[in-house]
Design a protein around this motif. Structure first.
Motif, short mmCIF file in Angstrom:
data_model
loop_
_atom_site.label_atom_id
_atom_site.label_comp_id
_atom_site.label_asym_id
_atom_site.label_seq_id
_atom_site.Cartn_x
_atom_site.Cartn_y
_atom_site.Cartn_z
N ALA A 280 -1.18 60.81 -17.38
CA ALA A 280 -1.27 60.01 -18.59
C ALA A 280 -1.34 60.90 -19.83
O ALA A 280 -1.85 62.02 -19.79
CB ALA A 280 -2.50 59.11 -18.53
N ALA A 281 -0.82 60.39 -20.93
CA ALA A 281 -0.95 61.02 -22.23
C ALA A 281 -1.58 60.00 -23.18
O ALA A 281 -1.77 58.83 -22.83
CB ALA A 281 0.41 61.48 -22.76
N GLU A 282 -1.89 60.44 -24.37
CA GLU A 282 -2.52 59.54 -25.34
C GLU A 282 -1.65 58.32 -25.60
O GLU A 282 -2.13 57.19 -25.67
CB GLU A 282 -2.78 60.30 -26.65
CG GLU A 282 -3.48 59.48 -27.71
CD GLU A 282 -4.95 59.19 -27.39
OE1 GLU A 282 -5.48 58.25 -27.99
OE2 GLU A 282 -5.53 59.91 -26.56
N HIS A 283 -0.36 58.54 -25.72
CA HIS A 283 0.58 57.45 -25.96
C HIS A 283 1.76 57.63 -25.01
O HIS A 283 2.74 58.29 -25.35
CB HIS A 283 1.06 57.43 -27.41
CG HIS A 283 -0.05 57.31 -28.41
ND1 HIS A 283 -0.74 56.14 -28.63
CD2 HIS A 283 -0.59 58.23 -29.24
CE1 HIS A 283 -1.66 56.33 -29.55
NE2 HIS A 283 -1.60 57.59 -29.94
N GLY A 284 1.68 57.06 -23.81
CA GLY A 284 2.75 57.20 -22.83
C GLY A 284 2.30 58.08 -21.67
O GLY A 284 1.14 58.06 -21.26
N GLY A 285 3.22 58.89 -21.14
CA GLY A 285 2.83 59.74 -20.03
C GLY A 285 3.97 60.57 -19.47
O GLY A 285 5.12 60.52 -19.96
N TYR A 286 3.64 61.34 -18.44
CA TYR A 286 4.58 62.22 -17.76
C TYR A 286 4.71 61.77 -16.30
O TYR A 286 3.75 61.28 -15.70
CB TYR A 286 4.07 63.66 -17.77
CG TYR A 286 3.89 64.29 -19.12
CD1 TYR A 286 4.89 65.08 -19.68
CD2 TYR A 286 2.72 64.11 -19.85
CE1 TYR A 286 4.72 65.68 -20.93
CE2 TYR A 286 2.53 64.70 -21.09
CZ TYR A 286 3.54 65.48 -21.63
OH TYR A 286 3.37 66.07 -22.86
N ALA A 287 5.88 61.97 -15.73
CA ALA A 287 6.09 61.71 -14.30
C ALA A 287 6.88 62.87 -13.71
O ALA A 287 7.66 63.53 -14.40
CB ALA A 287 6.84 60.40 -14.09
N LEU A 288 6.67 63.12 -12.43
CA LEU A 288 7.43 64.13 -11.69
C LEU A 288 8.31 63.43 -10.66
O LEU A 288 7.88 62.42 -10.06
CB LEU A 288 6.50 65.12 -10.99
CG LEU A 288 5.59 65.95 -11.90
CD1 LEU A 288 4.62 66.77 -11.05
CD2 LEU A 288 6.42 66.87 -12.79
N ALA A 289 9.51 63.96 -10.44
CA ALA A 289 10.45 63.33 -9.51
C ALA A 289 11.23 64.39 -8.76
O ALA A 289 11.43 65.51 -9.26
CB ALA A 289 11.40 62.39 -10.25
N GLY A 290 11.70 64.05 -7.58
CA GLY A 290 12.52 64.98 -6.80
C GLY A 290 11.71 66.18 -6.33
O GLY A 290 10.50 66.10 -6.09
N ASP A 291 12.38 67.33 -6.22
CA ASP A 291 11.71 68.53 -5.73
C ASP A 291 10.59 68.99 -6.65
O ASP A 291 9.68 69.70 -6.21
CB ASP A 291 12.72 69.66 -5.57
CG ASP A 291 13.60 69.48 -4.34
OD1 ASP A 291 13.22 68.70 -3.45
OD2 ASP A 291 14.67 70.13 -4.27
N ALA A 292 10.62 68.62 -7.91
CA ALA A 292 9.52 68.96 -8.80
C ALA A 292 8.22 68.31 -8.33
O ALA A 292 7.13 68.84 -8.55
CB ALA A 292 9.83 68.51 -10.23
N ALA A 293 8.33 67.16 -7.66
CA ALA A 293 7.16 66.43 -7.21
C ALA A 293 6.81 66.71 -5.76
O ALA A 293 5.63 66.72 -5.39
CB ALA A 293 7.39 64.92 -7.37
N HIS A 294 7.82 66.93 -4.90
CA HIS A 294 7.53 66.98 -3.47
C HIS A 294 8.52 67.85 -2.71
O HIS A 294 9.05 67.42 -1.68
CB HIS A 294 7.51 65.57 -2.87
CG HIS A 294 8.65 64.69 -3.34
ND1 HIS A 294 9.95 64.89 -2.95
CD2 HIS A 294 8.66 63.62 -4.17
CE1 HIS A 294 10.71 63.97 -3.51
NE2 HIS A 294 9.95 63.18 -4.26
N ALA A 295 8.77 69.06 -3.18
CA ALA A 295 9.63 69.97 -2.43
C ALA A 295 9.09 70.12 -1.01
O ALA A 295 7.89 70.33 -0.81
CB ALA A 295 9.67 71.33 -3.12
#
Length: 389
Positions: A280-295
Protein backbone atom coordinates in the motif's frame (compact mmCIF):
# COMPACT_ATOMS: atom_id res chain seq x y z
CA UNK A 1 -15.02 8.87 -12.06
CA UNK A 2 -11.61 10.49 -12.62
CA UNK A 3 -9.13 8.74 -14.87
CA UNK A 4 -7.19 5.94 -13.20
CA UNK A 5 -3.49 5.76 -14.03
CA UNK A 6 -1.01 2.90 -13.83
CA UNK A 7 2.67 2.41 -14.49
CA UNK A 8 3.79 -1.08 -15.51
CA UNK A 9 7.54 -1.70 -15.25
CA UNK A 10 8.84 -4.35 -17.64
CA UNK A 11 7.67 -5.44 -21.08
CA UNK A 12 7.93 -9.20 -20.77
CA UNK A 13 4.98 -11.59 -20.61
CA UNK A 14 3.70 -10.33 -17.25
CA UNK A 15 4.17 -6.66 -18.12
CA UNK A 16 2.58 -6.72 -21.57
CA UNK A 17 -0.36 -8.85 -20.39
CA UNK A 18 -0.96 -6.60 -17.38
CA UNK A 19 -0.65 -3.35 -19.33
CA UNK A 20 -3.12 -4.52 -21.96
CA UNK A 21 -5.52 -5.97 -19.39
CA UNK A 22 -5.68 -2.74 -17.38
CA UNK A 23 -5.99 -0.60 -20.52
CA UNK A 24 -8.95 -2.62 -21.73
CA UNK A 25 -10.80 -1.85 -18.50
CA UNK A 26 -10.30 1.90 -18.72
CA UNK A 27 -6.94 2.53 -17.08
CA UNK A 28 -4.46 4.90 -18.68
CA UNK A 29 -1.21 2.91 -18.63
CA UNK A 30 2.44 3.86 -19.05
CA UNK A 31 4.64 0.87 -19.89
CA UNK A 32 8.30 1.35 -18.95
CA UNK A 33 11.02 -0.82 -20.48
CA UNK A 34 14.73 -0.50 -19.74
CA UNK A 35 15.84 -1.72 -23.19
CA UNK A 36 15.97 0.65 -26.13
CA UNK A 37 13.03 -1.13 -27.78
CA UNK A 38 10.51 -3.85 -27.06
CA UNK A 39 11.98 -7.22 -27.96
CA UNK A 40 9.90 -10.38 -28.27
CA UNK A 41 12.37 -12.84 -26.84
CA UNK A 42 13.65 -15.95 -28.63
CA UNK A 43 12.81 -19.63 -28.95
CA UNK A 44 9.36 -20.66 -27.67
CA UNK A 45 7.32 -20.85 -24.49
CA UNK A 46 4.84 -23.37 -23.10
CA UNK A 47 1.44 -22.15 -21.96
CA UNK A 48 -0.55 -24.62 -19.89
CA UNK A 49 -4.39 -24.65 -19.75
CA UNK A 50 -4.44 -22.23 -16.80
CA UNK A 51 -2.47 -19.71 -18.87
CA UNK A 52 -4.82 -20.20 -21.80
CA UNK A 53 -7.77 -19.51 -19.51
CA UNK A 54 -6.01 -16.39 -18.22
CA UNK A 55 -5.54 -15.17 -21.80
CA UNK A 56 -9.23 -15.84 -22.45
CA UNK A 57 -10.08 -13.73 -19.39
CA UNK A 58 -7.79 -11.00 -20.77
CA UNK A 59 -9.55 -11.12 -24.15
CA UNK A 60 -6.60 -12.63 -26.05
CA UNK A 61 -7.55 -16.30 -26.44
CA UNK A 62 -8.56 -16.00 -30.09
CA UNK A 63 -5.27 -14.34 -31.02
CA UNK A 64 -3.35 -17.05 -29.16
CA UNK A 65 -5.23 -19.86 -30.89
CA UNK A 66 -4.09 -18.62 -34.28
CA UNK A 67 -0.37 -19.03 -33.40
CA UNK A 68 -0.26 -21.84 -30.81
CA UNK A 69 0.67 -25.48 -31.38
CA UNK A 70 -0.89 -28.05 -29.01
CA UNK A 71 1.84 -30.20 -27.48
CA UNK A 72 1.09 -33.93 -27.73
CA UNK A 73 1.31 -36.45 -24.90
CA UNK A 74 4.96 -37.47 -25.06
CA UNK A 75 5.39 -40.03 -22.32
CA UNK A 76 8.72 -40.27 -20.49
CA UNK A 77 11.81 -42.17 -21.65
CA UNK A 78 15.17 -43.18 -20.31
CA UNK A 79 18.30 -41.93 -22.09
CA UNK A 80 18.45 -45.20 -24.05
CA UNK A 81 14.90 -44.63 -25.35
CA UNK A 82 13.10 -47.21 -23.24
CA UNK A 83 9.69 -46.14 -21.97
CA UNK A 84 9.82 -45.06 -18.33
CA UNK A 85 6.27 -43.74 -18.01
CA UNK A 86 3.62 -44.14 -20.74
CA UNK A 87 1.46 -41.34 -22.04
CA UNK A 88 -1.61 -40.47 -20.00
CA UNK A 89 -4.38 -38.79 -21.95
CA UNK A 90 -6.06 -37.63 -18.74
CA UNK A 91 -3.18 -35.26 -17.92
CA UNK A 92 -3.53 -31.76 -19.43
CA UNK A 93 -0.95 -30.59 -21.94
CA UNK A 94 0.30 -27.11 -22.82
CA UNK A 95 0.38 -25.29 -26.10
CA UNK A 96 3.68 -24.16 -27.55
CA UNK A 97 4.08 -20.63 -28.91
CA UNK A 98 7.02 -18.91 -30.54
CA UNK A 99 8.02 -15.93 -28.39
CA UNK A 100 7.79 -13.60 -31.39
CA UNK A 101 4.21 -14.72 -32.07
CA UNK A 102 3.24 -14.32 -28.41
CA UNK A 103 4.76 -10.83 -28.43
CA UNK A 104 2.56 -9.97 -31.42
CA UNK A 105 -0.51 -11.21 -29.53
CA UNK A 106 0.24 -8.88 -26.64
CA UNK A 107 1.13 -5.89 -28.80
CA UNK A 108 -2.14 -6.22 -30.72
CA UNK A 109 -4.01 -6.02 -27.41
CA UNK A 110 -2.41 -2.86 -26.00
CA UNK A 111 -4.64 -0.36 -27.78
CA UNK A 112 -4.23 3.41 -27.57
CA UNK A 113 -4.54 3.60 -23.78
CA UNK A 114 -0.93 2.43 -23.30
CA UNK A 115 2.02 4.79 -23.65
CA UNK A 116 5.31 2.92 -24.18
CA UNK A 117 8.55 4.45 -22.91
CA UNK A 118 11.77 2.60 -23.67
CA UNK A 119 15.25 3.24 -22.30
CA UNK A 120 13.80 3.78 -18.80
CA UNK A 121 15.79 1.80 -16.22
CA UNK A 122 14.09 2.10 -12.84
CA UNK A 123 16.56 3.08 -10.12
CA UNK A 124 14.32 4.65 -7.50
CA UNK A 125 10.97 3.73 -5.99
CA UNK A 126 8.96 6.41 -4.24
CA UNK A 127 8.28 6.15 -0.50
CA UNK A 128 4.96 4.52 0.37
CA UNK A 129 4.02 7.67 2.28
CA UNK A 130 3.46 9.35 -1.07
CA UNK A 131 1.77 8.60 -4.39
CA UNK A 132 3.34 5.53 -6.06
CA UNK A 133 6.27 6.51 -8.26
CA UNK A 134 9.42 5.26 -9.93
CA UNK A 135 12.40 7.10 -11.37
CA UNK A 136 15.44 6.47 -13.54
CA UNK A 137 17.66 9.02 -11.80
CA UNK A 138 16.66 11.84 -14.12
CA UNK A 139 12.87 11.53 -14.43
CA UNK A 140 10.21 10.48 -11.92
CA UNK A 141 6.86 9.03 -13.00
CA UNK A 142 3.90 8.69 -10.65
CA UNK A 143 0.47 7.06 -10.91
CA UNK A 144 -2.31 5.57 -8.84
CA UNK A 145 -0.77 2.14 -9.29
CA UNK A 146 2.73 0.85 -10.07
CA UNK A 147 3.09 -2.78 -11.17
CA UNK A 148 6.53 -4.36 -10.97
CA UNK A 149 6.75 -6.88 -13.79
CA UNK A 150 10.47 -6.41 -14.23
CA UNK A 151 11.55 -10.01 -13.99
CA UNK A 152 13.62 -12.14 -11.67
CA UNK A 153 16.06 -9.33 -10.87
CA UNK A 154 13.24 -6.88 -10.19
CA UNK A 155 14.37 -3.50 -8.90
CA UNK A 156 10.89 -2.88 -7.49
CA UNK A 157 10.94 -6.08 -5.49
CA UNK A 158 14.39 -5.32 -4.11
CA UNK A 159 13.10 -1.96 -2.89
CA UNK A 160 9.69 -3.11 -1.62
CA UNK A 161 10.54 -6.58 -0.29
CA UNK A 162 14.29 -6.78 0.36
CA UNK A 163 13.96 -9.94 2.46
CA UNK A 164 13.00 -12.00 -0.61
CA UNK A 165 16.24 -13.58 -1.83
CA UNK A 166 17.10 -15.27 -5.11
CA UNK A 167 18.69 -18.71 -4.78
CA UNK A 168 19.93 -21.05 -7.48
CA UNK A 169 17.58 -23.83 -8.52
CA UNK A 170 20.61 -26.11 -8.91
CA UNK A 171 20.55 -26.58 -12.66
CA UNK A 172 21.02 -24.73 -15.93
CA UNK A 173 18.49 -24.77 -18.76
CA UNK A 174 18.62 -24.13 -22.51
CA UNK A 175 15.95 -23.79 -25.21
CA UNK A 176 16.10 -23.54 -28.99
CA UNK A 177 13.93 -23.66 -32.09
CA UNK A 178 15.56 -25.25 -35.13
CA UNK A 179 13.93 -23.78 -38.26
CA UNK A 180 12.28 -26.26 -40.58
CA UNK A 181 14.86 -25.98 -43.34
CA UNK A 182 17.53 -27.23 -40.89
CA UNK A 183 15.39 -29.57 -38.81
CA UNK A 184 16.16 -33.31 -38.99
CA UNK A 185 13.30 -35.57 -39.98
CA UNK A 186 11.38 -37.34 -37.23
CA UNK A 187 9.79 -40.68 -37.97
CA UNK A 188 7.99 -43.52 -36.27
CA UNK A 189 6.94 -43.44 -32.64
CA UNK A 190 9.14 -40.43 -31.83
CA UNK A 191 7.62 -38.21 -34.53
CA UNK A 192 5.43 -36.24 -32.05
CA UNK A 193 8.43 -35.67 -29.75
CA UNK A 194 9.77 -37.09 -26.51
CA UNK A 195 10.52 -36.27 -22.90
CA UNK A 196 13.62 -38.02 -21.58
CA UNK A 197 15.31 -38.11 -18.15
CA UNK A 198 18.49 -39.51 -16.72
CA UNK A 199 20.64 -38.78 -13.65
CA UNK A 200 19.48 -35.20 -13.17
CA UNK A 201 19.43 -34.42 -16.93
CA UNK A 202 16.28 -33.69 -18.93
CA UNK A 203 15.69 -33.30 -22.67
CA UNK A 204 12.34 -32.48 -24.31
CA UNK A 205 11.57 -31.95 -27.98
CA UNK A 206 8.49 -31.51 -30.14
CA UNK A 207 7.32 -29.78 -33.31
CA UNK A 208 6.36 -26.11 -33.31
CA UNK A 209 3.84 -25.36 -36.06
CA UNK A 210 3.94 -27.23 -39.33
CA UNK A 211 6.65 -27.44 -41.99
CA UNK A 212 6.75 -24.27 -44.05
CA UNK A 213 5.62 -21.87 -41.31
CA UNK A 214 8.04 -18.97 -40.95
CA UNK A 215 8.42 -19.16 -37.16
CA UNK A 216 8.03 -22.92 -36.84
CA UNK A 217 10.52 -25.72 -36.50
CA UNK A 218 11.59 -28.28 -33.95
CA UNK A 219 11.63 -27.01 -30.38
CA UNK A 220 13.84 -28.53 -27.72
CA UNK A 221 14.68 -27.78 -24.09
CA UNK A 222 17.45 -29.26 -21.97
CA UNK A 223 18.29 -29.09 -18.26
CA UNK A 224 21.62 -30.08 -16.71
CA UNK A 225 22.70 -30.07 -13.04
CA UNK A 226 24.97 -27.20 -12.05
CA UNK A 227 25.21 -23.47 -12.50
CA UNK A 228 24.56 -21.38 -15.60
CA UNK A 229 27.48 -21.49 -18.02
CA UNK A 230 29.46 -18.28 -18.60
CA UNK A 231 31.06 -19.47 -21.84
CA UNK A 232 29.98 -18.18 -25.27
CA UNK A 233 27.09 -19.99 -27.02
CA UNK A 234 29.47 -21.98 -29.23
CA UNK A 235 31.07 -23.54 -26.14
CA UNK A 236 27.72 -24.07 -24.41
CA UNK A 237 26.45 -25.95 -27.47
CA UNK A 238 29.57 -28.12 -27.55
CA UNK A 239 29.02 -28.96 -23.88
CA UNK A 240 25.37 -29.88 -24.51
CA UNK A 241 26.41 -32.20 -27.34
CA UNK A 242 28.87 -33.88 -24.99
CA UNK A 243 26.47 -34.16 -22.04
CA UNK A 244 23.74 -35.75 -24.17
CA UNK A 245 26.01 -37.92 -26.30
CA UNK A 246 24.68 -41.46 -26.44
CA UNK A 247 21.08 -40.47 -25.64
CA UNK A 248 18.43 -41.96 -27.88
CA UNK A 249 17.76 -40.60 -31.37
CA UNK A 250 17.10 -37.96 -32.52
CA UNK A 251 18.60 -35.97 -29.61
CA UNK A 252 22.08 -36.04 -31.12
CA UNK A 253 20.70 -34.96 -34.51
CA UNK A 254 18.76 -32.10 -32.93
CA UNK A 255 21.84 -30.76 -31.16
CA UNK A 256 23.91 -31.21 -34.34
CA UNK A 257 21.34 -29.14 -36.29
CA UNK A 258 21.31 -26.38 -33.65
CA UNK A 259 23.38 -23.28 -34.33
CA UNK A 260 24.87 -21.16 -31.51
CA UNK A 261 22.58 -18.26 -32.39
CA UNK A 262 19.54 -20.53 -31.82
CA UNK A 263 20.54 -21.17 -28.23
CA UNK A 264 18.81 -19.45 -25.29
CA UNK A 265 20.27 -20.13 -21.86
CA UNK A 266 18.17 -19.44 -18.77
CA UNK A 267 19.56 -18.68 -15.34
CA UNK A 268 17.13 -20.66 -13.18
CA UNK A 269 16.59 -19.16 -9.73
CA UNK A 270 13.76 -19.01 -7.23
CA UNK A 271 12.61 -16.56 -4.58
CA UNK A 272 12.78 -17.54 -0.92
CA UNK A 273 10.81 -16.42 0.93
CA UNK A 274 8.10 -15.21 -1.41
CA UNK A 275 7.53 -11.45 -1.11
CA UNK A 276 4.24 -9.75 -0.39
CA UNK A 277 2.59 -9.35 -3.78
CA UNK A 278 1.12 -5.91 -3.02
CA UNK A 279 2.22 -2.88 -1.01
CA UNK A 280 0.00 0.00 0.00
CA UNK A 281 0.95 3.63 -0.55
CA UNK A 282 -0.61 6.81 0.78
CA UNK A 283 -2.66 7.18 -2.38
CA UNK A 284 -2.82 3.91 -4.34
CA UNK A 285 -0.23 1.16 -4.20
CA UNK A 286 2.31 -1.18 -5.75
CA UNK A 287 1.89 -4.74 -7.03
CA UNK A 288 4.37 -7.39 -8.16
CA UNK A 289 3.65 -9.79 -11.03
CA UNK A 290 5.37 -12.59 -12.89
CA UNK A 291 8.93 -13.54 -11.97
CA UNK A 292 9.28 -10.33 -9.98
CA UNK A 293 6.74 -11.80 -7.55
CA UNK A 294 7.36 -15.55 -7.67
CA UNK A 295 10.40 -16.67 -9.65
CA UNK A 296 10.62 -20.44 -9.31
CA UNK A 297 12.09 -23.51 -10.95
CA UNK A 298 11.43 -24.00 -14.65
CA UNK A 299 10.85 -27.77 -14.45
CA UNK A 300 7.12 -27.27 -13.96
CA UNK A 301 6.96 -25.09 -17.09
CA UNK A 302 4.56 -22.63 -15.45
CA UNK A 303 6.49 -19.35 -15.64
CA UNK A 304 4.30 -17.95 -18.42
CA UNK A 305 1.07 -19.45 -17.07
CA UNK A 306 1.48 -18.03 -13.57
CA UNK A 307 2.42 -14.60 -14.97
CA UNK A 308 -0.73 -14.61 -17.09
CA UNK A 309 -2.79 -15.59 -14.06
CA UNK A 310 -1.34 -12.54 -12.25
CA UNK A 311 -2.39 -10.26 -15.09
CA UNK A 312 -5.91 -11.73 -15.21
CA UNK A 313 -6.41 -11.39 -11.44
CA UNK A 314 -5.07 -7.82 -11.43
CA UNK A 315 -7.44 -6.91 -14.23
CA UNK A 316 -10.30 -8.52 -12.30
CA UNK A 317 -9.74 -6.90 -8.89
CA UNK A 318 -8.97 -3.47 -10.36
CA UNK A 319 -11.77 -3.38 -12.93
CA UNK A 320 -14.12 -1.28 -10.82
CA UNK A 321 -11.57 0.26 -8.45
CA UNK A 322 -11.39 4.03 -8.04
CA UNK A 323 -8.54 5.90 -6.38
CA UNK A 324 -9.95 5.33 -2.90
CA UNK A 325 -10.41 1.57 -3.31
CA UNK A 326 -7.16 0.61 -5.05
CA UNK A 327 -5.62 -0.44 -1.74
CA UNK A 328 -8.49 -2.83 -1.01
CA UNK A 329 -8.27 -4.26 -4.54
CA UNK A 330 -4.53 -4.89 -4.14
CA UNK A 331 -5.12 -6.60 -0.80
CA UNK A 332 -7.45 -8.99 -2.59
CA UNK A 333 -4.88 -9.56 -5.33
CA UNK A 334 -2.16 -10.33 -2.77
CA UNK A 335 -4.39 -12.71 -0.82
CA UNK A 336 -5.57 -14.65 -3.88
CA UNK A 337 -2.18 -14.91 -5.52
CA UNK A 338 -0.26 -15.77 -2.34
CA UNK A 339 -2.55 -18.72 -1.68
CA UNK A 340 -2.21 -20.02 -5.24
CA UNK A 341 1.55 -19.47 -5.56
CA UNK A 342 2.41 -20.91 -2.15
CA UNK A 343 0.58 -24.14 -2.99
CA UNK A 344 2.12 -24.43 -6.41
CA UNK A 345 5.65 -23.59 -5.22
CA UNK A 346 5.46 -26.56 -2.83
CA UNK A 347 4.60 -28.86 -5.77
CA UNK A 348 7.41 -27.34 -7.81
CA UNK A 349 10.02 -27.93 -5.09
CA UNK A 350 9.00 -31.60 -4.79
CA UNK A 351 9.32 -32.00 -8.55
CA UNK A 352 12.75 -30.37 -8.52
CA UNK A 353 13.98 -32.71 -5.81
CA UNK A 354 12.78 -35.74 -7.77
CA UNK A 355 14.16 -34.66 -11.14
CA UNK A 356 17.54 -33.60 -9.78
CA UNK A 357 18.11 -36.73 -7.71
CA UNK A 358 21.08 -38.75 -8.89
CA UNK A 359 22.40 -42.26 -8.49
CA UNK A 360 19.98 -44.91 -7.24
CA UNK A 361 17.48 -42.22 -6.19
CA UNK A 362 17.37 -40.70 -9.67
CA UNK A 363 14.52 -40.55 -12.16
CA UNK A 364 15.22 -44.15 -13.20
CA UNK A 365 12.37 -44.99 -10.82
CA UNK A 366 8.75 -44.16 -11.58
CA UNK A 367 8.13 -41.55 -8.88
CA UNK A 368 9.34 -38.43 -10.70
CA UNK A 369 7.38 -38.97 -13.95
CA UNK A 370 4.21 -39.48 -11.93
CA UNK A 371 5.02 -36.34 -9.96
CA UNK A 372 5.27 -34.50 -13.29
CA UNK A 373 1.66 -35.49 -13.96
CA UNK A 374 0.58 -34.29 -10.51
CA UNK A 375 2.27 -30.94 -11.02
CA UNK A 376 0.62 -30.58 -14.42
CA UNK A 377 -2.76 -31.18 -12.81
CA UNK A 378 -2.00 -28.74 -9.97
CA UNK A 379 -1.03 -26.07 -12.47
CA UNK A 380 -4.08 -26.59 -14.66
CA UNK A 381 -6.59 -26.45 -11.80
CA UNK A 382 -6.68 -22.63 -11.70
CA UNK A 383 -10.01 -21.05 -12.67
CA UNK A 384 -10.18 -17.53 -14.07
CA UNK A 385 -11.99 -15.00 -11.86
CA UNK A 386 -15.63 -14.42 -12.69
CA UNK A 387 -17.30 -11.20 -13.87
CA UNK A 388 -16.84 -8.16 -11.69
CA UNK A 389 -19.08 -5.09 -11.60
Amino acid sequence: MSERTAIVVGAGIAGLATAGGLARTGWKVTLLERADRLRPGRAAVQIWPNGVRALESLGLAEALESVATPMPQLGVRRPDGRILHPTDDTVPRPVLVHRADLHDVFMSGLGDQVEIRTGFAVRTVGPTSQRPSVGDGATTCSADLVVGADGTDSMLRRRLAPAATLVSAGYARWRAVIPWFRAPNLSGELAPGAESFGDGHRFTFTALGTPGTSRGGLYWAAAVPGAARPEPPETQLALLRRWFAGWHAPIGDLLAATHPEDLVQETVRELRPLPAFAHAAEHGGYALAGDAAHAMSAHAGQGAGLALEDAAVLQHVLRGAVQGSIGDALEEYARVRAARITRFAAHSRKLDAALQARGRFSVSGRFAPRLLDRVALAGAEWVAPGPRP
